[in-house]
Design a protein around this motif. Structure first.
Motif, short mmCIF file in Angstrom:
data_model
loop_
_atom_site.label_atom_id
_atom_site.label_comp_id
_atom_site.label_asym_id
_atom_site.label_seq_id
_atom_site.Cartn_x
_atom_site.Cartn_y
_atom_site.Cartn_z
N PRO A 1 -9.59 10.94 4.71
CA PRO A 1 -8.26 11.38 4.30
C PRO A 1 -8.25 12.75 3.62
O PRO A 1 -9.14 13.08 2.85
CB PRO A 1 -7.82 10.28 3.32
N LEU A 2 -7.22 13.53 3.92
CA LEU A 2 -6.88 14.73 3.17
C LEU A 2 -5.65 14.39 2.34
O LEU A 2 -4.67 13.86 2.85
CB LEU A 2 -6.55 15.89 4.13
N ARG A 3 -5.70 14.70 1.05
CA ARG A 3 -4.61 14.29 0.15
C ARG A 3 -4.08 15.48 -0.65
O ARG A 3 -4.85 16.33 -1.10
CB ARG A 3 -5.09 13.21 -0.82
N VAL A 4 -2.76 15.46 -0.84
CA VAL A 4 -2.09 16.41 -1.73
C VAL A 4 -1.22 15.60 -2.67
O VAL A 4 -0.41 14.77 -2.22
CB VAL A 4 -1.24 17.43 -0.94
N GLY A 5 -1.40 15.78 -3.97
CA GLY A 5 -0.59 15.06 -4.94
C GLY A 5 0.82 15.63 -5.02
O GLY A 5 1.00 16.85 -5.15
N VAL A 6 1.82 14.77 -4.91
CA VAL A 6 3.22 15.19 -4.93
C VAL A 6 3.85 14.79 -6.25
O VAL A 6 3.75 13.63 -6.68
CB VAL A 6 4.01 14.58 -3.75
N LEU A 7 4.51 15.74 -6.90
CA LEU A 7 5.17 15.53 -8.19
C LEU A 7 6.65 15.82 -8.08
O LEU A 7 7.08 16.57 -7.19
CB LEU A 7 4.56 16.44 -9.26
N GLY A 8 7.42 15.24 -8.98
CA GLY A 8 8.82 15.62 -9.11
C GLY A 8 9.83 14.82 -8.32
O GLY A 8 11.03 14.97 -8.53
N VAL A 9 9.38 13.96 -7.39
CA VAL A 9 10.32 13.13 -6.61
C VAL A 9 9.75 11.72 -6.50
O VAL A 9 8.52 11.54 -6.52
CB VAL A 9 10.55 13.71 -5.19
N PRO A 10 10.62 10.71 -6.41
CA PRO A 10 10.12 9.33 -6.27
C PRO A 10 9.34 9.16 -4.97
O PRO A 10 9.62 9.82 -3.97
CB PRO A 10 11.41 8.49 -6.27
N ALA A 11 8.39 8.26 -5.00
CA ALA A 11 7.56 8.01 -3.81
C ALA A 11 8.34 7.21 -2.77
O ALA A 11 8.90 6.16 -3.10
CB ALA A 11 6.31 7.26 -4.21
N PRO A 12 8.40 7.67 -1.54
CA PRO A 12 8.97 6.85 -0.47
C PRO A 12 8.07 5.64 -0.21
O PRO A 12 7.01 5.49 -0.82
CB PRO A 12 8.99 7.80 0.74
N LYS A 13 8.48 4.80 0.71
CA LYS A 13 7.69 3.63 1.06
C LYS A 13 6.33 4.03 1.61
O LYS A 13 6.21 5.00 2.36
CB LYS A 13 8.46 2.79 2.09
N ILE A 14 5.30 3.30 1.20
CA ILE A 14 3.94 3.59 1.66
C ILE A 14 3.88 3.57 3.18
O ILE A 14 4.48 2.71 3.83
CB ILE A 14 2.95 2.58 1.05
N ASP A 15 3.15 4.49 3.75
CA ASP A 15 2.94 4.66 5.18
C ASP A 15 4.09 5.38 5.88
O ASP A 15 4.03 5.60 7.10
CB ASP A 15 2.67 3.33 5.89
#
Length: 234
Positions: A178-192
């Motif tokens: 996996p390549l990951r980027v941490g997202v800040l400032g907005v609620p998380a959508p549904k996983i996947d």
């Protein structure tokens, strides 16, 4: 008969996922398509040839015995191949990304440079390029620039953060990571869920990066749900 039918179905399945659709991109890199098509044609021809030879063979009654159950069991070999036609396994997603427990090394100090982002508005780029620019660009080309990234949602243990993730292949799905980027400032959508995120890079001084943390952060201004792309991997 069973062997010829299995080969015919297997060849047809290979052609279905590679020649007549983009399903093969769920499992291998695009460059493998010619090899899959060739393999599908060869296996299909061998299967059809075996069936023709079986049909042309004169019928010879056999005496009933213990081996009569063998051909019936052999037909069960067709079931996995038929399943390929009916149920195509999806591309790797959040479950596979979450199972990657390989320790990730601390990023090295910036030593290279990337071309300047000259386009107006948000610059669309792969996650791999964003990560490379965040950790390896000595000119900090991402600073104060809006970018647009696409991937699927995975959870993060850090409060107020979730990951935008994309699997990268070296060869096939078996070696994906996996390549990951941490997202800040907005609620998380549904996983996947596949989303397109627009935002700005959050610079982190190198001496403040905890050991093992390699996911750069993005402060999002918008998140839009999208369909999974035909080519889901980087």
């Amino acid at each position: 008969m069973a062997q010829g039918l299995v080969l015919t179905l297997l060849g047809g399945a290979l052609l279905r996922v590679s020649a007549f659709s983009t399903i093969y991109l769920n499992y291998v890199r695009p460059g493998f398509r010619p090899f899959l098509i060739t393999a599908g044609v060869v296996v299909l021809v061998l299967g059809v040839h075996g069936l023709v030879q079986e049909w042309r063979r004169p019928y010879a009654p056999r005496e009933k015995g213990h081996d009569d159950h063998g051909p019936g069991v052999a037909w069960l070999l067709c079931l996995p191949v038929v399943a390929i036609f009916l149920i195509s396994p999806p591309a790797l997603g959040a479950f596979a990304a979450g199972r990657d427990e390989t320790p990730q090394a601390r990023p090295t100090a910036a030593t290279g440079s990337y071309a300047a982002l000259t386009t107006r508005g948000p610059a669309a780029m792969p996650l791999g390029e964003f990560i490379g620019r965040a950790w390896g660009d000595q000119h900090a080309s991402l600073r104060d620039r809006q970018v647009r990234l696409a991937g699927f949602v995975t959870p993060s243990r850090k409060h107020g953060q979730w990951y935008l993730t994309r699997m990268q292949l070296r060869c096939c799905a078996a070696d994906a990571f996996p390549l990951r980027v941490g997202v800040l400032g907005v609620p998380a959508p549904k996983i996947d869920t596949w989303v397109e995120v627009t935002g700005t890079w959050v610079p982190t001084p190198y001496d403040r990066i905890p050991a093992g943390t390699v996911a750069p952060e993005l402060r999002a201004t918008s998140v839009v749900t999208i369909a999974q792309p035909d080519e889901p991997y980087e």
